[in-house]
Enzyme design. Structure first.
Site, mmCIF file in Angstrom:
data_model
loop_
_atom_site.group_PDB
_atom_site.id
_atom_site.type_symbol
_atom_site.label_atom_id
_atom_site.label_comp_id
_atom_site.label_asym_id
_atom_site.label_seq_id
_atom_site.Cartn_x
_atom_site.Cartn_y
_atom_site.Cartn_z
ATOM 1 N N ALA A 58 0.819 -1.203 0.000
ATOM 2 C CA ALA A 58 0.000 0.000 0.000
ATOM 3 C C ALA A 58 0.859 1.262 0.000
ATOM 4 O O ALA A 58 1.899 1.330 0.660
ATOM 5 C CB ALA A 58 -0.920 -0.007 1.216
ATOM 6 N N VAL B 235 2.769 -1.669 4.245
ATOM 7 C CA VAL B 235 3.119 -0.338 3.771
ATOM 8 C C VAL B 235 4.331 -0.401 2.853
ATOM 9 O O VAL B 235 5.406 -0.821 3.259
ATOM 10 C CB VAL B 235 3.404 0.613 4.959
ATOM 11 C CG1 VAL B 235 3.732 2.004 4.438
ATOM 12 C CG2 VAL B 235 2.214 0.662 5.890
ATOM 13 N N CYS B 236 4.160 0.063 1.606
ATOM 14 C CA CYS B 236 5.213 -0.043 0.607
ATOM 15 C C CYS B 236 6.483 0.661 1.045
ATOM 16 O O CYS B 236 7.582 0.134 0.896
ATOM 17 C CB CYS B 236 4.720 0.534 -0.720
ATOM 18 S SG CYS B 236 5.926 0.474 -2.047
ATOM 19 N N PHE B 237 6.377 1.866 1.600
ATOM 20 C CA PHE B 237 7.572 2.668 1.823
ATOM 21 C C PHE B 237 8.387 2.205 3.021
ATOM 22 O O PHE B 237 9.444 2.737 3.289
ATOM 23 C CB PHE B 237 7.191 4.143 1.972
ATOM 24 C CG PHE B 237 7.241 4.872 0.668
ATOM 25 C CD1 PHE B 237 8.271 5.742 0.390
ATOM 26 C CD2 PHE B 237 6.280 4.651 -0.301
ATOM 27 C CE1 PHE B 237 8.340 6.399 -0.824
ATOM 28 C CE2 PHE B 237 6.344 5.297 -1.518
ATOM 29 C CZ PHE B 237 7.378 6.173 -1.775
ATOM 30 N N LYS C 2 13.558 4.839 3.047
ATOM 31 C CA LYS C 2 13.191 4.688 1.645
ATOM 32 C C LYS C 2 12.657 5.995 1.070
ATOM 33 O O LYS C 2 11.754 6.619 1.622
ATOM 34 C CB LYS C 2 12.134 3.584 1.514
ATOM 35 C CG LYS C 2 11.746 3.263 0.089
ATOM 36 C CD LYS C 2 10.879 2.012 0.051
ATOM 37 C CE LYS C 2 10.373 1.751 -1.345
ATOM 38 N NZ LYS C 2 9.561 0.522 -1.415
#
Length: 274
Positions: free
Chosen positions: A80, A144-146, A160
């Site tokens: 996400a 969470v992608c980041f 990131k």
């Protein structure tokens, strides 16, 4: 020097943005379009879910409704992402040829080159991630992608700075990614934290040590117009391209409208994965 289409669209909904990216992928795969670099933004802000994610387990839908934030599912993988105060790009090109050697990770590496040059130009010490995972992001990294860098994404001080995801289809690929200018960690936690999970204080601490954004390190603060201009300069120079300003064709717009009706405008696609 290779000629690419440059498409800059005004801020639009999550459904529209994801539909346009897919329509452009289909056009390039079918040989109906030259390669494309698209720059875009989101209005309202949106959470995009990776293709394999399912909404209620990955995003706090009540919090999204409370803040007026869209939820949309991508055709690309990954986790996400909150799209708010950022520049988003999409690269759509043949898998092989031109600047791209053809391997998934190698194509990621090629695209990371101009991004790294951009951060270094801004005096931000960006560094490529050599592998796919790292420890220390905590349970929040599951959604969470980041918080979890992938290969050839860029970190600064261990945090990131960029997120990207890729989809291949019919001999072409789409990679879209985010360059956050600013980020509200408390909002990110609220939106992407399902009920009954990790402790809030621990989660915010994990985000603080895992997530980066440009204006965290750049002073005075950078604005979106300057970021766009620098991105275009670095991308064209890094890949030896001539970017020719263009617009979506009527066929591409029609296909995007159809994809909104079939997929991206429907909860059955975005939240249940159907």
């Amino acid at each position: 020097m290779r000629r690419w289409r440059l498409i800059r669209t005004p801020p639009r909904s999550g459904a529209w943005n994801m539909a346009v990216d897919e329509a452009l992928l289909e056009a390039v795969a079918a040989g109906l379009s030259a390669p494309v670099l698209r720059l875009y933004r989101w209005r309202p802000a949106a959470v995009s879910l990776g293709y394999g994610q399912r909404g209620p387990r990955q995003v706090n839908l009540a919090a999204c409704r409370r803040h007026g934030i869209d939820v949309v599912r991508r055709i690309t993988g990954g986790r996400a992402v909150l799209h708010d105060r950022e520049l988003t790009y999409a690269v759509v090109a043949p898998e092989q040829g031109g600047p791209f050697p053809g391997g998934i990770l190698e194509n990621y590496r090629v695209i990371s080159g101009p991004l790294l040059a951009l951060f270094n130009h801004l005096g931000i010490d960006g560094r490529l991630v050599p592998g796919k995972t790292r420890a220390g992001a905590g349970p929040l990294a599951s959604s969470v992608c980041f918080t979890a860098p992938s290969s050839y994404e860029i970190l600064c001080e261990g945090r990131k700075l960029t997120g990207g995801a890729q989809k291949r289809q019919g001999g072409a690929f789409l990679q879209h990614g985010s360059l956050p200018l600013d980020l509200d960690l408390e909002l990110l936690w609220e939106l992407l934290h399902p009920e009954g999970g990790q402790d809030r204080a621990a989660g915010l601490t994990a985000l603080e040590h895992s997530v980066g954004w440009i204006n965290r390190w750049y002073h005075p603060t950078l604005d979106i117009a300057t970021l766009e201009a620098l991105f275009l300069e670095m991308f064209a120079a890094g890949l030896d391209l001539q970017l020719v300003a263009d617009e979506l064709t009527p066929v591409e717009m029609q296909r995007a409208d159809a994809l909104i009706a079939e997929r991206y405008g429907r909860d059955s696609w975005n939240l249940a994965g159907r």
